[in-house]
Write a protein that holds these residues in place. Sequence first.
Motif, PDB file in Angstrom:
ATOM      1  N   ALA A 218     122.760  47.056  13.385  1.00 56.33           N
ATOM      2  CA  ALA A 218     121.740  47.638  14.252  1.00 56.33           C
ATOM      3  C   ALA A 218     120.641  46.614  14.509  1.00 56.33           C
ATOM      4  O   ALA A 218     120.259  45.852  13.618  1.00 56.33           O
ATOM      5  CB  ALA A 218     121.140  48.884  13.603  1.00 56.33           C
TER       6      ALA A 218
ATOM      7  N   CYS B  40     115.519  57.655  13.701  1.00 55.81           N
ATOM      8  CA  CYS B  40     116.448  56.607  13.269  1.00 55.81           C
ATOM      9  C   CYS B  40     116.634  56.655  11.758  1.00 55.81           C
ATOM     10  O   CYS B  40     117.758  56.548  11.256  1.00 55.81           O
ATOM     11  CB  CYS B  40     115.975  55.217  13.712  1.00 55.81           C
ATOM     12  N   GLU B  41     115.550  56.837  11.036  1.00 59.94           N
ATOM     13  CA  GLU B  41     115.626  56.918   9.578  1.00 59.94           C
ATOM     14  C   GLU B  41     116.436  58.143   9.163  1.00 59.94           C
ATOM     15  O   GLU B  41     117.303  58.056   8.283  1.00 59.94           O
ATOM     16  CB  GLU B  41     114.211  56.995   8.988  1.00 59.94           C
TER      17      GLU B  41
ATOM     18  N   SER C  25     118.767  59.686  10.820  1.00 59.96           N
ATOM     19  CA  SER C  25     120.169  59.626  11.226  1.00 59.96           C
ATOM     20  C   SER C  25     120.997  58.644  10.405  1.00 59.96           C
ATOM     21  O   SER C  25     122.219  58.696  10.432  1.00 59.96           O
ATOM     22  CB  SER C  25     120.284  59.258  12.707  1.00 59.96           C
ATOM     23  N   CYS C  26     120.353  57.756   9.658  1.00 59.26           N
ATOM     24  CA  CYS C  26     121.095  56.736   8.904  1.00 59.26           C
ATOM     25  C   CYS C  26     121.478  57.249   7.522  1.00 59.26           C
ATOM     26  O   CYS C  26     120.641  57.358   6.630  1.00 59.26           O
ATOM     27  CB  CYS C  26     120.290  55.442   8.777  1.00 59.26           C
TER      28      CYS C  26
ATOM     29  N   LEU D 143     114.680  47.575   9.084  1.00 59.00           N
ATOM     30  CA  LEU D 143     116.124  47.552   8.886  1.00 59.00           C
ATOM     31  C   LEU D 143     116.425  46.808   7.594  1.00 59.00           C
ATOM     32  O   LEU D 143     115.942  45.697   7.381  1.00 59.00           O
ATOM     33  CB  LEU D 143     116.830  46.844  10.049  1.00 59.00           C
TER      34      LEU D 143
ATOM     35  N   CYS E 166     123.257  48.133   6.295  1.00 57.93           N
ATOM     36  CA  CYS E 166     123.699  48.563   7.622  1.00 57.93           C
ATOM     37  C   CYS E 166     125.176  48.255   7.838  1.00 57.93           C
ATOM     38  O   CYS E 166     125.611  47.113   7.699  1.00 57.93           O
ATOM     39  CB  CYS E 166     122.863  47.885   8.704  1.00 57.93           C
TER      40      CYS E 166
ATOM     41  N   CYS F 160     122.327  55.662  14.677  1.00 52.73           N
ATOM     42  CA  CYS F 160     120.906  55.543  15.014  1.00 52.73           C
ATOM     43  C   CYS F 160     120.680  55.272  16.501  1.00 52.73           C
ATOM     44  O   CYS F 160     119.619  55.582  17.035  1.00 52.73           O
ATOM     45  CB  CYS F 160     120.264  54.434  14.189  1.00 52.73           C
TER      46      CYS F 160
END
Length: 169
Positions: free
Chosen positions: A34, A47-48, A50-51, A68, A73, A79
């Motif tokens: 990402a 984003c946080e 969904s990860c 990140l 990742c 995300c």
Amino acid sequence: MKEGVMYTGIPSREELAACPGVPSKERMAEGRVAVIECVQEIPCNPCESSCRFGAITIGEQITDLPTLHGEKCTGCGMCVASCPGLAITIVDKTYSDTEAVIEFPFEYLPLPQKGDIVDAVNRAGETVCRGTVTSVKKLPAFAGTAVIGIAVPKEFADEVRSMKRLKRA
């Protein structure tokens, strides 16, 4: 001329260089990852959330920029569609010897199809090169946002962030 998101809506090189969501060159060389080009301190954290790998953290303040953690990742892309600011892409510089793949959110119709040749554009929407569509993902978890992948010459991997909208037939 003044540059940066505040003046042009496009992140400047300086803003991107200071962005904690941009992976290191070493991590980029390892494969799909990402690239979070979020440079505005606004209250946001999808984003946080969904990860599932914990690779993105916001911190204690919801206005902190996303960080990140490249080592965590996997480049899964969950995300990408969750970002309301469309500020996240997946970059794979290991796709082939000559090409990289960029995956980005795309909210226009008609959608391209795998194999289509498209105009690849930079952050300002200017055509950089031609690209070949490698994937079109429309998952229920993406809540209506498609994620498009295009292969572009490797030298444009850090510049290409989307594609021109297709003309309706």
